[in-house]
Scaffold this motif. Structure first.
Motif, PDB file in Angstrom:
ATOM      1  N   SER A 116      -4.809 109.179  39.360  1.00  0.00           N
ATOM      2  CA  SER A 116      -5.904 109.395  38.402  1.00  0.00           C
ATOM      3  C   SER A 116      -5.361 109.593  36.987  1.00  0.00           C
ATOM      4  CB  SER A 116      -6.730 110.618  38.824  1.00  0.00           C
ATOM      5  OG  SER A 116      -7.311 110.417  40.091  1.00  0.00           O
ATOM      6  N   ALA A 117      -4.316 110.416  36.885  1.00  0.00           N
ATOM      7  CA  ALA A 117      -3.714 110.656  35.566  1.00  0.00           C
ATOM      8  C   ALA A 117      -3.115 109.372  34.995  1.00  0.00           C
ATOM      9  CB  ALA A 117      -2.650 111.740  35.663  1.00  0.00           C
ATOM     10  N   SER A 118      -2.542 108.551  35.846  1.00  0.00           N
ATOM     11  CA  SER A 118      -1.942 107.294  35.396  1.00  0.00           C
ATOM     12  C   SER A 118      -2.997 106.360  34.815  1.00  0.00           C
ATOM     13  CB  SER A 118      -1.216 106.608  36.553  1.00  0.00           C
ATOM     14  OG  SER A 118      -0.156 107.402  37.032  1.00  0.00           O
ATOM     15  N   VAL A 119      -4.117 106.206  35.534  1.00  0.00           N
ATOM     16  CA  VAL A 119      -5.209 105.345  35.033  1.00  0.00           C
ATOM     17  C   VAL A 119      -5.749 105.894  33.715  1.00  0.00           C
ATOM     18  CG1 VAL A 119      -7.554 104.556  35.503  1.00  0.00           C
ATOM     19  CG2 VAL A 119      -5.813 104.467  37.298  1.00  0.00           C
ATOM     20  N   ALA A 120      -6.001 107.203  33.661  1.00  0.00           N
ATOM     21  CA  ALA A 120      -6.528 107.819  32.439  1.00  0.00           C
ATOM     22  C   ALA A 120      -5.551 107.649  31.274  1.00  0.00           C
ATOM     23  CB  ALA A 120      -6.806 109.303  32.683  1.00  0.00           C
ATOM     24  N   LEU A 121      -4.246 107.769  31.561  1.00  0.00           N
ATOM     25  CA  LEU A 121      -3.239 107.628  30.502  1.00  0.00           C
ATOM     26  C   LEU A 121      -3.235 106.217  29.925  1.00  0.00           C
ATOM     27  CD1 LEU A 121      -0.946 108.970  28.955  1.00  0.00           C
ATOM     28  CD2 LEU A 121       0.617 108.265  30.781  1.00  0.00           C
ATOM     29  N   MET A 122      -3.315 105.208  30.805  1.00  0.00           N
ATOM     30  CA  MET A 122      -3.354 103.828  30.306  1.00  0.00           C
ATOM     31  C   MET A 122      -4.591 103.587  29.447  1.00  0.00           C
ATOM     32  SD  MET A 122      -1.871 101.349  33.330  1.00  0.00           S
ATOM     33  CE  MET A 122      -2.883 101.992  34.673  1.00  0.00           C
TER      34      MET A 122
END
Length: 478
Positions: A116-122
């Motif tokens: 989730s954090a990875s998607v939000a970061l991108m």
């Protein structure tokens, strides 16, 4: 899932350089939206596949992999092949939609931490680069809202927020690759833009330098009106009341037979330079140089009113006559013995002024009978004389002392034309005049007391006293 942060799909070209220089195009390395979006959704697909294989996500979420591979192509078709391509700020709008998709994905996986954090970061990285803080805040709002809505529909977050190690590693690597690739293209584009900016600045400086060179072929007033956009460069004329001035050098023909062409050219250029400075000082528009003649007019492109234009023209002529005496003494010290005198003619009246010629070669000048009259007055003037027409005289007589010279017949005028000789400023007449002159063989004095400083005055007085003592000593010796 998201678009590239910095897209410049076409090359950026600096403005054309001045004629005669090379034209350079700065190619900015593009990373199209299609490529950026495909990279981001591929990263998301890798997370989903890994998560499903490790039982971190549900099996049905494999269908999201299909959607991740299809959506970038569909988005490309929508934004490049349909009416949406004409939509303003389409990139920002598509990125908002990616945030909605990303929020739905985060909600579907139940807020599992690292994916989730990875998607939000991108998504946030793209929003910041594409649209700044405003786009970031807008994208974050849609991401959070969509995530909350999806969680409500799906029955809340996952029981365990921790993802398996491999899923976490794939998520971090995929996000890192996306950020590095997009940052690399952003850096390349920033460098290319800086180079383009430098080239544009250099070309601007070259254009300014070229325009100043071209201004030498135009009167400063005409050049200024063209380059400021006040006047269009096209064949057009208008009728205006102007003051027209002509001058030439009496004795120049004889001098041209005595001097070498190179020396004669140097003398003539020096004369034109000095007289042009005087003309510009009084606001005259220098029309042309013909042989040893100068043509100047007042009242276009700018005018201070008929009376002031006439006064400026006559004041210019008087200063030219004074300055000619100073230059004549300088030439005499250089070995030029032929006495050079300036003669001038001035008339006032309606003329046709503007661009004459062809579309590809124009000349900004004036025509009309008043031009012929000024030229005729100049040819009739005696050496050192300034002749003016009656209309010019009527405009300046309260400040300039003039002498009636009778009438002359001029082609284009039905009646004889009264003419007058300019004597001097009324303020400079009598014992209080500021300009004194005295010239003999071996002696010349031109004194303009208004232009002398206190320090120069003491030096001049000392020189005059020394000269007077020498003359008295020689007189006593004889």
């Amino acid at each position: 899932m998201l678009s590239t942060p910095a897209e410049l799909r076409a090359t950026t070209s600096a403005p054309s350089k001045p004629m005669g220089s090379d034209h350079h195009t700065v190619a900015i390395p593009p990373m199209p939206d299609y490529n950026g979006r495909a990279l981001a959704y591929t990263a998301a697909a890798a997370m989903i596949v890994t998560g499903v294989l490790q039982n971190a996500f549900h099996q049905w979420q494999l269908w999201l992999v299909v959607a991740a591979f299809v959506w970038p192509h569909l988005a490309y078709l929508l934004t490049r092949r349909t009416f949406l391509r004409k939509s303003p700020r389409i990139r920002q709008k598509m990125l908002i939609f990616d945030c909605v998709v990303g929020g739905a994905f985060v909600g579907c996986i139940g807020l599992v931490a690292i994916p989730s954090a990875s998607v939000a970061l991108m998504l946030m990285f793209s929003c910041l680069i594409v649209g700044g803080i405003r786009q970031w805040m807008l994208g974050t709002g849609f991401l959070v809202a969509t995530t909350a809505a999806t969680l409500a529909v799906a029955g809340g977050p996952a029981e365990n927020f921790h993802a398996p190690l491999l899923t976490s590693i794939v998520s971090i690597l995929a996000t890192g690759i996306y950020i590095c690739v997009t940052a690399y293209y952003s850096h390349q584009q920033a460098q290319a833009l800086m180079l383009a900016k430098t080239q544009i600045q250099n070309q601007r400086e070259q254009s300014i330098a070229l325009s100043h060179k071209l201004s030498k072929y135009l009167s400063p007033q005409v050049w200024q009106s063209i380059f400021t956009g006040e006047r269009d460069v096209r064949l057009e004329t208008q009728r205006k009341k102007l003051v027209v001035f002509f001058s030439d050098i009496k004795g120049f023909t004889e001098l041209s037979e005595e001097m070498e062409p190179e020396a004669l050219t140097e003398l003539l250029n020096h004369y034109f330079n000095e007289m042009s400075e005087v003309a510009l000082k009084y606001g005259g528009t220098i029309d042309k140089f013909v042989g040893d003649s100068i043509m100047v007019f007042f009242g276009d492109p700018t005018s201070r009113g008929q009376r002031e234009d006439a006064m400026a023209c006559v004041s210019m002529a008087i200063e030219m006559r004074k300055h000619m005496k100073i230059m004549r003494q300088k030439w005499r010290s250089q070995g030029i013995k032929t006495p050079l005198e300036i003669r001038m003619g001035i008339s006032t009246g309606y003329t046709t002024v503007g661009n004459f010629g062809a579309e590809n070669r124009m000349d900004y000048t004036i025509i009309g009978k008043e031009v012929n009259l000024a030229s005729r007055l100049e040819s009739l003037a005696e050496p050192g004389e300034i002749l003016v027409s009656y209309e010019t005289f009527s405009l300046i007589k309260d400040r300039i002392m003039c002498r009636d010279k009778g009438e002359i017949t001029v082609k284009g005028f039905a009646k004889p034309v009264p003419i007058y000789e300019v004597v001097d400023f009324r303020r400079d007449m009598g014992p209080n005049r500021s300009f004194l002159e005295h010239e003999h063989s071996g002696f010349a004095m031109y004194l303009d007391s208004e232009k002398i400083t206190e320090k120069e005055r003491r030096t001049i007085l000392a020189a005059l006293e020394d000269a007077a003592d020498r003359l008295r000593h020689e007189e006593d010796a004889t």
